[in-house]
Design an enzyme around this catalytic site. Structure first.
Site, PDB file in Angstrom:
ATOM      1  N   ASN A  98     -11.998 -87.522  37.581  1.00 29.24           N
ATOM      2  CA  ASN A  98     -11.723 -86.109  37.309  1.00 29.24           C
ATOM      3  C   ASN A  98     -10.242 -85.798  37.568  1.00 29.24           C
ATOM      4  O   ASN A  98      -9.683 -86.223  38.575  1.00 29.24           O
ATOM      5  CB  ASN A  98     -12.639 -85.255  38.211  1.00 29.24           C
ATOM      6  CG  ASN A  98     -12.604 -83.787  37.828  1.00 29.24           C
ATOM      7  OD1 ASN A  98     -11.572 -83.133  37.887  1.00 29.24           O
ATOM      8  ND2 ASN A  98     -13.753 -83.251  37.436  1.00 29.24           N
ATOM      9  N   HIS A 114     -13.004 -84.425  32.959  1.00 25.71           N
ATOM     10  CA  HIS A 114     -13.997 -84.859  33.942  1.00 25.71           C
ATOM     11  C   HIS A 114     -13.868 -86.386  34.052  1.00 25.71           C
ATOM     12  O   HIS A 114     -13.166 -87.017  33.243  1.00 25.71           O
ATOM     13  CB  HIS A 114     -15.389 -84.454  33.469  1.00 25.71           C
ATOM     14  CG  HIS A 114     -15.707 -82.999  33.698  1.00 25.71           C
ATOM     15  ND1 HIS A 114     -16.975 -82.483  33.570  1.00 25.71           N
ATOM     16  CD2 HIS A 114     -14.918 -81.959  34.076  1.00 25.71           C
ATOM     17  CE1 HIS A 114     -16.956 -81.189  33.846  1.00 25.71           C
ATOM     18  NE2 HIS A 114     -15.722 -80.835  34.154  1.00 25.71           N
ATOM     19  N   GLU A 147     -15.801 -88.867  33.336  1.00 20.67           N
ATOM     20  CA  GLU A 147     -16.233 -89.619  32.153  1.00 20.67           C
ATOM     21  C   GLU A 147     -15.216 -89.486  31.026  1.00 20.67           C
ATOM     22  O   GLU A 147     -14.943 -90.446  30.289  1.00 20.67           O
ATOM     23  CB  GLU A 147     -17.591 -89.095  31.665  1.00 20.67           C
ATOM     24  CG  GLU A 147     -18.733 -89.196  32.672  1.00 20.67           C
ATOM     25  CD  GLU A 147     -18.878 -87.954  33.563  1.00 20.67           C
ATOM     26  OE1 GLU A 147     -17.859 -87.308  33.910  1.00 20.67           O
ATOM     27  OE2 GLU A 147     -20.030 -87.632  33.914  1.00 20.67           O
ATOM     28  N   SER A 165     -24.320 -87.172  37.745  1.00 17.86           N
ATOM     29  CA  SER A 165     -25.071 -86.871  36.522  1.00 17.86           C
ATOM     30  C   SER A 165     -24.213 -86.008  35.589  1.00 17.86           C
ATOM     31  O   SER A 165     -23.668 -84.983  35.999  1.00 17.86           O
ATOM     32  CB  SER A 165     -26.370 -86.154  36.897  1.00 17.86           C
ATOM     33  OG  SER A 165     -27.176 -85.974  35.754  1.00 17.86           O
ATOM     34  N   CYS A 175     -22.363 -83.528  33.073  1.00 18.31           N
ATOM     35  CA  CYS A 175     -22.443 -82.138  32.603  1.00 18.31           C
ATOM     36  C   CYS A 175     -22.657 -82.127  31.092  1.00 18.31           C
ATOM     37  O   CYS A 175     -22.669 -83.170  30.443  1.00 18.31           O
ATOM     38  CB  CYS A 175     -21.160 -81.383  32.959  1.00 18.31           C
ATOM     39  SG  CYS A 175     -19.792 -81.698  31.800  1.00 18.31           S
ATOM     40  N   CYS A 212     -19.757 -83.823  29.019  1.00 18.58           N
ATOM     41  CA  CYS A 212     -19.763 -85.289  29.075  1.00 18.58           C
ATOM     42  C   CYS A 212     -21.021 -85.853  28.398  1.00 18.58           C
ATOM     43  O   CYS A 212     -20.966 -86.895  27.742  1.00 18.58           O
ATOM     44  CB  CYS A 212     -19.650 -85.748  30.524  1.00 18.58           C
ATOM     45  SG  CYS A 212     -18.079 -85.219  31.265  1.00 18.58           S
ATOM     46  N   ASP A 264     -15.204 -76.219  38.356  1.00 19.16           N
ATOM     47  CA  ASP A 264     -15.414 -77.413  37.521  1.00 19.16           C
ATOM     48  C   ASP A 264     -16.730 -77.384  36.765  1.00 19.16           C
ATOM     49  O   ASP A 264     -16.871 -77.989  35.701  1.00 19.16           O
ATOM     50  CB  ASP A 264     -15.331 -78.677  38.379  1.00 19.16           C
ATOM     51  CG  ASP A 264     -15.002 -79.908  37.538  1.00 19.16           C
ATOM     52  OD1 ASP A 264     -14.016 -79.851  36.785  1.00 19.16           O
ATOM     53  OD2 ASP A 264     -15.732 -80.910  37.606  1.00 19.16           O
TER      54      ASP A 264
END
Lengths: 148, 148
Positions: free
Chosen positions: B41, B52, B54, B77, B79, B82, B142
Site C-alpha cells: 500500500n 493498495h 495488490e 482480503s 477490497c 482490488c 483507505d
C-alpha cells in the site's frame, strides 16, 4: 445533469492519449464545479497495466476523504477494475461516453447504488472504433482478451 | 498449494510499509516459481489512493499478456477495487493472509471463477490489528469509511 464541458475534457484526455500512440480513454473527476482530477490510459505511455483512464484520473486527484459528492466522467464504459474502484471509493455518479465498443459493467454499477448516465457520444464511439481497428492486439491486451 | 515462502514475501512487504508509517498490506505476484511483482500500500508513502498492496504489486509487475497462470498473494482480503482488478486481469488464484480485520470480497471472487485460499495467519492478523488500533483515521480513509 450532464455537464458537457466536463465531458469534453474527458474526451480531450482520450484524444491526447491517442495522439501519444496510447489507448484513447480519458476521464475527469468533478466535485461541485471544480475539476479535481483528470487522466487517460497509460498502458503504452508508462507501460502500466493498472492505469486505465479512470484509475489515472483518480491517482491524479490524490487522497480525498470523501467521494460521495463527486462525479466521474469517462469516455468508455468501465471495466471490472474501474467499476470495482468506483464502488470501493463510493463515487456518487458516473457519466459514460459510450458502451458500443466495450460493454463494461453498467448493471453492476447500478446494483451497487452508483448513478449512471450513458451518452453514446458519436465522436467518442468513432475515436474508439478507429483505435480498435488500428491496434487490435493492444486493445485486447488492455481488456485481458489475449487468449481468446 | 500455498507456497509459504511466497506468502512471507507478501508479509515482508506489509511490514516494510508499516515501518515506513504506511498501511501494512503487501502482495506478491507469482508465475510458476518466479516472483514477477511485489508491492505494498502506498497511500501514505506516495499520497496515492489507488495503490493498495495488490495494485502496487500489479503495477510493479508491468505489462503481461496473460495472467491465467499467475497467483497473487496478498496479506488482507481484497477490497472491491482490488477484487475487480483480479477479475479483470483474469488472475488464476488469490492466496489471502487474513479476513479477520477486513472481510473483503471472497464470495465475489469465487463467483467470478477465481480460486481463493484463506490462511488467517496469526502474525498477519496481529500486524493489521495493531495498525488499525494505532491509526484508525488512516485505515478508515483507505476503506472509504470516513463518513460512518
Amino acid at each position: 445533469m450532464t455537464n458537457y464541458l466536463h465531458y469534453y475534457l474527458a474526451l480531450e484526455q482520450a484524444k491526447k492519449s491517442y495522439a501519444e500512440g496510447g489507448i484513447p480513454i480519458g476521464a475527469v473527476l468533478v466535485k461541485g464545479d471544480d475539476i479535481i482530477g483528470k487522466g487517460h490510459n497509460q498502458r503504452v505511455q508508462q507501460l502500466n497495466p493498472i492505469l486505465h483512464g479512470e484509475m489515472d484520473c483518480l491517482q491524479n486527484a490524490g487522497r480525498l476523504q470523501d467521494y460521495s459528492d463527486t462525479i466521474l466522467y469517462t469516455t468508455l464504459s468501465p471495466c471490472m477494475m474501474c467499476s470495482g474502484t468506483i464502488v470501493q471509493f463510493k463515487i456518487k455518479k458516473v457519466i459514460i461516453g459510450e458502451n458500443v465498443n466495450f460493454e463494461g459493467n453498467i448493471p453492476f454499477l447500478k446494483e451497487q447504488g452508483i448513478e449512471v448516465e450513458l451518452l453514446n457520444d458519436k465522436e467518442t464511439i468513432k475515436l474508439m472504433a478507429n483505435f480498435i481497428k488500428e491496434k487490435p492486439e493492444l486493445w485486447n491486451e488492455d481488456i485481458s482478451e489475449t487468449k481468446e
